[in-house]
Each structure stands twice: as C-alpha cells, then as structure tokens.
Design an enzyme around this catalytic site. Structure first.
Site, PDB file in Angstrom:
ATOM      1  N   HIS A  24       0.839  -1.206   0.000  1.00 12.20           N
ATOM      2  CA  HIS A  24       0.000   0.000   0.000  1.00 12.20           C
ATOM      3  C   HIS A  24       0.873   1.254   0.000  1.00 12.20           C
ATOM      4  CE1 HIS A  24      -3.615   2.409   1.214  1.00 12.20           C
ATOM      5  NE2 HIS A  24      -2.653   3.186   1.728  1.00 12.20           N
ATOM      6  N   GLU A  25       1.865   1.272   0.886  1.00  7.82           N
ATOM      7  CA  GLU A  25       2.728   2.453   0.982  1.00  7.82           C
ATOM      8  C   GLU A  25       3.638   2.583  -0.246  1.00  7.82           C
ATOM      9  OE1 GLU A  25       2.059   4.647   3.088  1.00  7.82           O
ATOM     10  OE2 GLU A  25       0.665   3.383   4.205  1.00  7.82           O
ATOM     11  N   HIS A  28       1.956   4.517  -2.821  1.00  6.26           N
ATOM     12  CA  HIS A  28       2.094   5.975  -2.668  1.00  6.26           C
ATOM     13  C   HIS A  28       3.505   6.431  -3.037  1.00  6.26           C
ATOM     14  CE1 HIS A  28      -1.780   6.362  -0.812  1.00  6.26           C
ATOM     15  NE2 HIS A  28      -1.454   5.732   0.291  1.00  6.26           N
TER      16      HIS A  28
END
Length: 429
Positions: A24-25, A28
């Site tokens: 998920h990170e 980003h």
C-alpha cells in the site's frame, strides 16, 4: 500440533497484513518519487522502530506493530502563512497543523512539495496505495480460483446406492422391502465418468441430476467412461421424495426422479476471469458493510455485552482476522483446503483496506483525494470566469475533522478488539 498450527495461521496473517501495508505504501511512494516529490520516510507498522536504513533522501524502516504505515512527503498541505484569529482548542489544532506542515518544507525545494503537483498527479499518488491493495486482492483471488481451484462436484461417480431409501431415513443398510436403486440396477460403478444422459452431453453433475430429476419412470440412455472405454447403459429414474436446495439456500422436499448415485468432489480450476468477478463481489460486500458501519458496530456492541452470537459477516479487527486464520490453520481438513481459506482471507483483508481508505475524510487517502478534487474545481471555475488562479485549498482547516475521524477509528478498533477477544466470530459457528 493443533496449537502449533493455530500459531502458524496467526503468523501467516500477520505477515500477510504487513506485506499488504508495505505494498500500500509503495503504491504511494513510487508515483510520489516519479513525480519528484521529496519523501523523507517510508515506514511499515506503528510504534517503535525495529529496523531502518537511509537510502538517498528516504529512510526506509519497519515498526513493531503491523497495523499501519506511512510515507512522509514534503508539503502535504499548501502552506498558510496567516495565523488563526480564533481561540480555543480547535484553532490551536489548526495552527499546530500549519506549523508542522511548514516544518516539512524547511530546506526543501518548493517545486518538490506535494501540494505543487497538478491535481491529477496528487490523485494518482493518493490512489496508488488503495490500488495496490485492490491489485493484490485480484491476484490472490485469481490464485485461489484459477490456480488452486475450487472444490466442486464432478461427473465422476463417487458412490452408488444399492437401494432407494425413504427421504430422511437414518438407516445405513438396505432393508428387504427397499427397491434397488436405478443406478445400481443399471450397472453404474464408482469411478465411472458421466458423458451423456438421455442423449444430452453433460459437463457437470448438476446437469445430469437435472435431467434425471425431470424424467421419473422414463428409460434414459447413459454413456459413461470406464477405465478408458466408453460404456452404454440404460437407467430408469424412480419417483421419490428428496430434499432440494434452491439458489437462495432454502431447502424443500419434492417428488423428483431419483437414481441413487453421488458425485466425487475435486478441485477444479476456474476460468481466469473468476478472480476478477470475486474481487468485484467482494467490493460490493465490503462497501455494504462500510455504509452500514454505525449500525453494525452498534449490533457488535450489543452482542458483546449480551453474549449473543455475532453476525459472521460483521466487521472484524486484526485480532479477529488473526483468530480466524488460526482456526483455519488448526482445522481438521486437507492442507490445500486450509491454504485456500487463508488465501481467501488475505484477499478479503485487502478488499477491506481498499474500500476503507477511499472514504473521503482526512486522514484517509480518500480525504486527500477530495481535497485535490476541490482544488481542481476551484481552479477550473476561476478559469471559466477569467479570474486569477485561486490559492491552493487550505486543508489544515479540516484538521479537527481528521482528529475526530482518528478518535472514532480508535474507538471502533477498541470495540472490535474487545468483541474479537470476548465474543469472537468462529468458523465453527
């Protein structure tokens, strides 16, 4: 061994959750770096730092608790130089947020601040995280359905009854007055594979059953494959009362054609698009839970304090997910069945992460997307009127709302933690 299997199941989910957060990170981080935003930290987990390493301008690290993560980007919000005129706790929170945002810009090239990106790039950065969870869920569901396969009945015969017993009978042996079962009388044997029934090719046992049920008393040609050789038989279904399950799960007793044979169950790989269909179905289910979250949390609280059985489709905390994983791992079932259940559980967790992070409230990713969209609408409206480009949206004004969301999330987490410890959902019901 059961305890060890339970612990292994919990560890698998903990590692899987940590990997989901890490991806998920990364979702980003990669576009942020690609667009030139200065990123100072990439962290997986919360709490004390267990390990970290500085690579270039970014510190990469892992924290103790695998229940969150973040990346630090310069200038997440547009700087606001003015001081708040209002007094009180909320005004102080807003001003503290502005001061903290200014600190992320100290010594940073202003062109590398996040708020300087075009609206579409800001949206790409913020949606990159949830997108990775959606992609991971799609991969896991595809592995589950098209790689491992799903247990389903096949056209291979598992067993043949010697006689026709009354519906609901508890007898295990045929009585003298029980008539011979049509399949037994026709000469069917365990291991035979059905090719056609009544002149109609059948690809599933359900298709064969439908033909047999619709033709009581009618002789039907039966073509089977036995030890590599095609064999022709004739079967005459008898009219018998049998319990039939409808698509909505209801069970009724009806008089239908009956043969007296059961199908073997085997894992069958599904079409490649089945994983995508399961992902879409999961999105709908989780979205429904999110929309009804206040009601479901209330029901969970009532069940916790009254000791009533919880809704198996209700919300869970990390503890609840880990507990279910432990039960799956310790269950007396074939190893492949347990692996399948674990894969499905991790896929569902990623669906939940995707949907939850899209809620348009700070500090969630959806909140940052909403701010970026508002910025874009303001600029587009100004261009239509021929007015000067407006100042970037002051997202720090929403810090009190973000704080309220965090408090609610902590409260929700505490409630679900307590419920999953003292009134857990169990796979055993």
């Amino acid at each position: 061994m059961a305890v060890l299997a339970f612990v292994i199941g919990v560890l698998v989910v903990v590692i899987g959750l940590a990997l989901s957060i890490a991806l998920h990170e990364i979702g980003h981080l990669v576009p942020a770096k690609r667009f030139g935003v200065q990123t100072s930290r990439y962290m997986v987990g919360l709490g004390p730092v267990v390990w970290s390493k500085q690579i270039g301008e970014t510190e990469y690290g892992v924290k103790l608790l695998p229940i969150g993560g973040y990346i630090s980007m310069a200038g997440m919000y547009a700087p606001v130089r003015k001081k708040t005129r209002a007094r009180g706790v909320l005004a102080t929170l807003v001003q503290d947020a502005r001061d903290a945002n200014h600190e992320t810009l100290v010594g940073v090239d202003d062109s590398r601040a996040f708020y300087r990106l075009p609206v579409w790039k800001r949206i790409v950065v913020m949606l990159g995280g949830p997108f990775m969870n959606l992609l991971l869920a799609l991969v896991l569901f595809t592995v589950l359905y098209s790689g491992i396969g799903m247990n389903q009945t096949t056209t291979t015969i598992e067993a043949v009854s010697e006689c026709v017993m009354p519906a609901g009978s508890a007898a295990t042996e045929c009585g003298e007055d029980d008539p011979p079962a049509p399949a037994y009388a026709a000469g069917l044997r365990p291991g035979d594979r059905l090719l056609s029934v009544g002149g109609t090719d059948v690809a599933t046992f359900a298709e064969a059953s439908k033909i047999i049920q619709a033709n009581p008393g009618e002789p039907l040609s039966l073509e089977v494959m036995r030890d590599g050789v095609e064999v022709d038989l004739t079967i005459t279904p008898v009219l018998a009362e049998r319990e039939l399950a409808a698509e909505d799960g209801t069970v009724t007793t009806q008089e239908v054609g009956f043969a007296g044979m059961t199908a073997a169950v085997a894992r069958v790989q599904q079409p490649i698009w089945t994983g995508a269909e399961a992902t879409v179905d999961g999105l709908g289910r989780v979205a429904g839970i999110i929309l009804q979250l206040p009601v479901r949390l209330w029901d969970t609280a009532v069940d916790l304090f009254t000791g009533q059985e919880r809704d198996p489709d209700g919300p869970l905390s990390v503890v609840g997910v880990g507990r279910l994983a432990g039960e799956v791992a310790a269950a007396e079932a074939p190893i492949l069945d347990r692996v399948s259940a674990m894969v499905g559980l991790l896929a569902s967790v990623n669906i939940a992460l995707f949907v939850f992070n899209l809620i348009p409230l700070l500090p969630l990713d959806g909140g940052h997307v909403a701010i970026a969209l508002w910025d874009g609408i303001k600029r587009a409206w100004a261009r239509l009127r021929g007015a000067p480009e407006p100042a970037p949206a002051d997202a720090t004004r929403f810090v009190p709302v973000a704080l309220l969301v965090v408090v609610l999330m902590i409260g929700m987490g505490a409630l679900l933690f307590a419920a999953d410890i003292f009134n857990p959902i169990s796979i055993a019901g």
